[in-house]
Design a protein around this motif. Structure first.
Motif, PDB file in Angstrom:
ATOM      1  N   ILE A 324      -7.232  -1.652  33.105  1.00 29.32           N
ATOM      2  CA  ILE A 324      -8.298  -1.280  32.504  1.00 29.32           C
ATOM      3  C   ILE A 324      -9.005  -2.624  32.013  1.00 29.32           C
ATOM      4  O   ILE A 324     -10.159  -3.033  32.305  1.00 29.32           O
ATOM      5  CB  ILE A 324      -8.440  -0.331  31.291  1.00 29.32           C
ATOM      6  CG1 ILE A 324      -8.190   0.923  32.071  1.00 29.32           C
ATOM      7  CG2 ILE A 324      -9.702  -0.324  30.522  1.00 29.32           C
ATOM      8  CD1 ILE A 324      -7.709   2.226  30.634  1.00 29.32           C
ATOM      9  N   ARG A 325      -8.241  -3.340  31.100  1.00 28.81           N
ATOM     10  CA  ARG A 325      -9.146  -4.402  30.369  1.00 28.81           C
ATOM     11  C   ARG A 325      -9.356  -5.563  31.516  1.00 28.81           C
ATOM     12  O   ARG A 325     -10.236  -6.314  31.643  1.00 28.81           O
ATOM     13  CB  ARG A 325      -8.148  -4.825  29.503  1.00 28.81           C
ATOM     14  CG  ARG A 325      -8.086  -4.125  28.099  1.00 28.81           C
ATOM     15  CD  ARG A 325      -9.515  -3.538  27.596  1.00 28.81           C
ATOM     16  NE  ARG A 325      -9.450  -2.630  26.605  1.00 28.81           N
ATOM     17  CZ  ARG A 325     -10.766  -2.097  26.240  1.00 28.81           C
ATOM     18  NH1 ARG A 325     -11.823  -1.876  27.065  1.00 28.81           N
ATOM     19  NH2 ARG A 325     -10.736  -1.123  25.428  1.00 28.81           N
ATOM     20  N   GLY A 326      -8.323  -5.717  32.503  1.00 23.78           N
ATOM     21  CA  GLY A 326      -8.089  -6.741  33.418  1.00 23.78           C
ATOM     22  C   GLY A 326      -9.524  -6.557  34.310  1.00 23.78           C
ATOM     23  O   GLY A 326     -10.247  -7.489  34.663  1.00 23.78           O
ATOM     24  N   SER A 327      -9.682  -5.256  34.842  1.00 25.52           N
ATOM     25  CA  SER A 327     -10.707  -5.120  35.799  1.00 25.52           C
ATOM     26  C   SER A 327     -12.080  -5.159  35.311  1.00 25.52           C
ATOM     27  O   SER A 327     -13.003  -5.439  35.822  1.00 25.52           O
ATOM     28  CB  SER A 327     -10.335  -3.807  36.346  1.00 25.52           C
ATOM     29  OG  SER A 327     -10.621  -2.775  35.264  1.00 25.52           O
ATOM     30  N   PHE A 369     -20.163  -8.482  43.817  1.00 22.84           N
ATOM     31  CA  PHE A 369     -20.253  -6.828  44.645  1.00 22.84           C
ATOM     32  C   PHE A 369     -19.001  -6.531  45.022  1.00 22.84           C
ATOM     33  O   PHE A 369     -19.065  -5.253  44.695  1.00 22.84           O
ATOM     34  CB  PHE A 369     -20.951  -7.240  46.033  1.00 22.84           C
ATOM     35  CG  PHE A 369     -22.855  -7.553  45.970  1.00 22.84           C
ATOM     36  CD1 PHE A 369     -23.572  -6.524  45.187  1.00 22.84           C
ATOM     37  CD2 PHE A 369     -23.441  -8.498  46.173  1.00 22.84           C
ATOM     38  CE1 PHE A 369     -24.847  -6.777  45.004  1.00 22.84           C
ATOM     39  CE2 PHE A 369     -24.555  -9.035  46.177  1.00 22.84           C
ATOM     40  CZ  PHE A 369     -25.316  -7.882  45.382  1.00 22.84           C
ATOM     41  N   PHE A 370     -17.980  -7.139  45.478  1.00 22.97           N
ATOM     42  CA  PHE A 370     -16.849  -6.665  45.733  1.00 22.97           C
ATOM     43  C   PHE A 370     -16.261  -6.099  44.682  1.00 22.97           C
ATOM     44  O   PHE A 370     -15.439  -4.988  44.604  1.00 22.97           O
ATOM     45  CB  PHE A 370     -16.026  -7.513  46.343  1.00 22.97           C
ATOM     46  CG  PHE A 370     -14.700  -6.824  47.075  1.00 22.97           C
ATOM     47  CD1 PHE A 370     -14.702  -5.988  48.206  1.00 22.97           C
ATOM     48  CD2 PHE A 370     -13.409  -6.983  46.362  1.00 22.97           C
ATOM     49  CE1 PHE A 370     -13.535  -5.654  48.557  1.00 22.97           C
ATOM     50  CE2 PHE A 370     -12.200  -6.472  46.597  1.00 22.97           C
ATOM     51  CZ  PHE A 370     -12.319  -5.927  47.846  1.00 22.97           C
ATOM     52  N   ARG A 371     -16.567  -6.640  43.369  1.00 21.34           N
ATOM     53  CA  ARG A 371     -15.645  -6.304  42.237  1.00 21.34           C
ATOM     54  C   ARG A 371     -15.951  -5.118  41.458  1.00 21.34           C
ATOM     55  O   ARG A 371     -15.623  -4.514  40.662  1.00 21.34           O
ATOM     56  CB  ARG A 371     -15.449  -7.586  41.234  1.00 21.34           C
ATOM     57  CG  ARG A 371     -14.609  -8.552  41.425  1.00 21.34           C
ATOM     58  CD  ARG A 371     -14.573  -9.750  40.496  1.00 21.34           C
ATOM     59  NE  ARG A 371     -13.576 -10.603  41.176  1.00 21.34           N
ATOM     60  CZ  ARG A 371     -13.287 -11.725  40.639  1.00 21.34           C
ATOM     61  NH1 ARG A 371     -14.037 -12.347  39.337  1.00 21.34           N
ATOM     62  NH2 ARG A 371     -12.325 -12.906  40.972  1.00 21.34           N
ATOM     63  N   ARG A 372     -17.014  -4.462  42.066  1.00 16.89           N
ATOM     64  CA  ARG A 372     -17.565  -3.013  41.601  1.00 16.89           C
ATOM     65  C   ARG A 372     -16.270  -2.112  41.687  1.00 16.89           C
ATOM     66  O   ARG A 372     -16.299  -1.135  41.188  1.00 16.89           O
ATOM     67  CB  ARG A 372     -18.777  -2.669  42.194  1.00 16.89           C
ATOM     68  CG  ARG A 372     -20.061  -3.307  42.337  1.00 16.89           C
ATOM     69  CD  ARG A 372     -20.120  -4.367  41.164  1.00 16.89           C
ATOM     70  NE  ARG A 372     -20.203  -3.513  39.814  1.00 16.89           N
ATOM     71  CZ  ARG A 372     -20.157  -4.004  38.532  1.00 16.89           C
ATOM     72  NH1 ARG A 372     -19.804  -5.289  38.456  1.00 16.89           N
ATOM     73  NH2 ARG A 372     -20.296  -2.983  37.536  1.00 16.89           N
ATOM     74  N   VAL A 373     -15.389  -2.566  42.823  1.00 16.68           N
ATOM     75  CA  VAL A 373     -14.378  -1.418  42.866  1.00 16.68           C
ATOM     76  C   VAL A 373     -13.149  -1.797  42.396  1.00 16.68           C
ATOM     77  O   VAL A 373     -12.427  -0.807  42.214  1.00 16.68           O
ATOM     78  CB  VAL A 373     -14.044  -1.790  44.475  1.00 16.68           C
ATOM     79  CG1 VAL A 373     -13.146  -3.017  44.846  1.00 16.68           C
ATOM     80  CG2 VAL A 373     -13.185  -0.630  45.111  1.00 16.68           C
ATOM     81  N   VAL A 374     -13.083  -2.721  41.501  1.00 14.51           N
ATOM     82  CA  VAL A 374     -11.807  -3.093  40.697  1.00 14.51           C
ATOM     83  C   VAL A 374     -11.404  -2.194  39.584  1.00 14.51           C
ATOM     84  O   VAL A 374     -10.189  -1.905  39.360  1.00 14.51           O
ATOM     85  CB  VAL A 374     -11.663  -4.606  40.168  1.00 14.51           C
ATOM     86  CG1 VAL A 374     -11.815  -5.574  41.469  1.00 14.51           C
ATOM     87  CG2 VAL A 374     -12.783  -4.858  39.205  1.00 14.51           C
ATOM     88  N   THR A 375     -12.616  -1.494  39.200  1.00 20.04           N
ATOM     89  CA  THR A 375     -12.194  -0.405  38.152  1.00 20.04           C
ATOM     90  C   THR A 375     -12.012   0.871  38.662  1.00 20.04           C
ATOM     91  O   THR A 375     -11.909   1.965  38.094  1.00 20.04           O
ATOM     92  CB  THR A 375     -13.486  -0.300  37.223  1.00 20.04           C
ATOM     93  OG1 THR A 375     -14.680  -0.026  37.948  1.00 20.04           O
ATOM     94  CG2 THR A 375     -13.669  -1.502  36.278  1.00 20.04           C
ATOM     95  N   ILE A 376     -12.147   1.091  40.268  1.00 19.98           N
ATOM     96  CA  ILE A 376     -11.901   2.288  40.996  1.00 19.98           C
ATOM     97  C   ILE A 376     -10.534   2.044  41.489  1.00 19.98           C
ATOM     98  O   ILE A 376      -9.534   3.125  41.399  1.00 19.98           O
ATOM     99  CB  ILE A 376     -12.626   2.492  41.720  1.00 19.98           C
ATOM    100  CG1 ILE A 376     -14.106   2.457  41.213  1.00 19.98           C
ATOM    101  CG2 ILE A 376     -12.423   3.944  42.768  1.00 19.98           C
ATOM    102  CD1 ILE A 376     -15.181   2.691  42.231  1.00 19.98           C
ATOM    103  N   TYR A 377     -10.055   1.090  42.289  1.00 16.39           N
ATOM    104  CA  TYR A 377      -8.843   1.282  43.051  1.00 16.39           C
ATOM    105  C   TYR A 377      -7.690   0.822  42.114  1.00 16.39           C
ATOM    106  O   TYR A 377      -7.699   0.539  40.926  1.00 16.39           O
ATOM    107  CB  TYR A 377      -8.543  -0.270  44.227  1.00 16.39           C
ATOM    108  CG  TYR A 377      -8.856  -1.437  43.860  1.00 16.39           C
ATOM    109  CD1 TYR A 377      -8.178  -2.034  42.774  1.00 16.39           C
ATOM    110  CD2 TYR A 377      -9.643  -2.227  44.413  1.00 16.39           C
ATOM    111  CE1 TYR A 377      -8.180  -3.312  42.423  1.00 16.39           C
ATOM    112  CE2 TYR A 377      -9.531  -3.736  44.336  1.00 16.39           C
ATOM    113  CZ  TYR A 377      -8.819  -4.304  43.215  1.00 16.39           C
ATOM    114  OH  TYR A 377      -8.951  -5.456  43.047  1.00 16.39           O
ATOM    115  N   ALA A 378      -6.325   1.080  42.803  1.00  9.26           N
ATOM    116  CA  ALA A 378      -5.160   1.310  42.233  1.00  9.26           C
ATOM    117  C   ALA A 378      -5.010   2.345  40.741  1.00  9.26           C
ATOM    118  O   ALA A 378      -4.535   2.383  39.875  1.00  9.26           O
ATOM    119  CB  ALA A 378      -4.879   0.004  41.621  1.00  9.26           C
TER     120      ALA A 378
END
Length: 395
Positions: A324-327, A369-378
């Motif tokens: 959570i915190r990293g993303s 733009f791509f990092r919008r997904v980091v709070t979703i994947y994994a």
């Protein structure tokens, strides 16, 4: 936190890693890493082969199967120096997911067949978990494997298949027993991406990059020796794998590098109203200060996990907190970069914005733009909060 790294042995180790990177990491690889997120396989494989020749291909693997024998602090230093030098990440799915799972659960034949090729960068992997209606609720997946004679026959669909177009192999979570509770009837198989019946379709993301795909299985036949671990125990292996992925997805060393790059960017760009570097502006200093403080909190938590790993204690629900915190921090870093760049922040590629995008601005828009997904994947962050509430807070 710097004190725990400040020993003669660790300082010497850091110098060794730094000197190796200086001597072996060429300008082309640095340029490709800085320029965007979606590196071609050939470049990643070339760097992986270089690390393999040095014996540093998989520092986190046990030494008996090709690891370095480094402790967790040495591994963190290595990752940090690679991030600072803009070294490519390599095949994340093979090195951090498939490899450790095979080491823990694979047969001796599977280890002998697949591990050396992961280390050498000769074969790349992808992860077949998410489906169109089974992302965060992974246990509801519909892809099935049915035993027919000596083969398992797989039918269904996976989506958001990261790096599937680069991959030779997939570890795929499928339903092998539909008569039991959803979590109890899942298994993991190894699939060759060239197997008949596998169709891959690209998905272009909002950063105009091709990194994810949809894949369809139409009567794909795999032999029984492609099962990883025990039949119907795939959910257990998947949970262990996702915990490792969430710690890795904290991306502390790469985020540290990005914050330092933000400071350099703010020092080069000028405030239109004053003509002075943006770094001298109060609002920029406040945002960079907040990012730095929050990063130190993240790094402290990561190092706490490392300290326990050195005692043989693997992370549990705290992996969710790191994810959570990293993303969230990764997203705030690129949001700050876009604020600094102003009009140049909307440029996705240097070829679109000749004369508009300064060299130091390359790659920021793609990452944003791509990092919008980091709070979703994994596992979406909302799911991670539920895990924390149940496992840590007993709610």
């Amino acid at each position: 936190m710097s004190g725990i790294f400040d020993t003669p042995e660790l300082r010497a180790f850091r110098s060794q890693v730094r000197n190796f990177l200086r001597d072996h990491l060429d300008d082309e690889l640095v340029h490709l890493t800085r320029g965007g997120l979606h590196m071609e396989r050939a470049a990643m494989a070339r760097w992986q082969a270089t690390l393999h020749r040095q014996g540093w291909a998989a520092p986190h693997w046990p030494k008996a199967v090709g690891g370095t024998g480094w402790n967790a602090l040495q591994r963190y230093i290595f990752e940090e120096e690679c991030a600072f030098a803009d070294a490519p990440l390599g095949d994340v799915h093979g090195l951090f997911l498939a490899g450790p799972m095979l080491i823990a659960e694979g047969t001796e034949e599977q280890k002998a067949r697949y591990l050396p090729r992961i280390l050498a960068g000769e074969e790349f992997w992808c992860q077949g978990f998410s489906e169109p209606n089974s992302g965060s609720d992974l246990a509801s997946l519909k892809t099935t494997a049915r035993l027919e004679g000596d083969h398992w026959v797989i039918n269904g669909q996976k989506t958001w298949l990261s790096s599937g177009h680069h991959a030779d192999l997939m570890f795929c979570l499928v339903r092998t027993d539909p008569t039991v509770k959803p979590q109890q009837g899942l298994s993991i198989f190894i699939l060759d991406m060239k197997d008949p019946g596998i169709t891959l379709q690209p998905i272009w993301t909002m950063d105009e990059g091709h990194s994810v795909n949809a894949v369809f299985f139409d009567n794909v036949r795999v032999t029984q020796d492609k099962l990883i671990g025990r039949l119907n125990e795939g959910w257990t292996y998947a949970k262990e794998l996702l915990a490792r992925e969430r710690v890795n997805n904290a991306q502390a060393p790469r985020t540290k590098r990005d914050i330092l790059e933000l400071e350099r960017l703010a020092g080069k760009l000028l405030d239109e109203s004053t003509g002075r570097p943006l770094l001298e502006s109060a609002w920029v200093q406040r945002r960079l200060g907040a990012l730095t403080m929050d990063f130190l909190g993240l790094e402290s938590a990561v190092l706490d996990v490392i300290a326990r790993q050195m005692q043989g204690i693997e992370p549990g629900a705290e992996a969710s907190s790191l994810k959570i915190r990293g993303s969230e921090l990764q997203q705030r870093v690129t949001e700050t970069a876009m604020s600094l760049l102003g009009a140049a922040g909307v440029v996705l590629s240097p070829t679109y914005g000749e004369g508009l995008l300064a060299p130091e601005g390359r790659g920021w828009a793609e990452r944003h733009f791509f990092r919008r997904v980091v709070t979703i994947y994994a596992g979406a962050n909302e799911i991670q909060k539920s895990i924390i509430a149940k496992a840590i807070l007993d709610m």
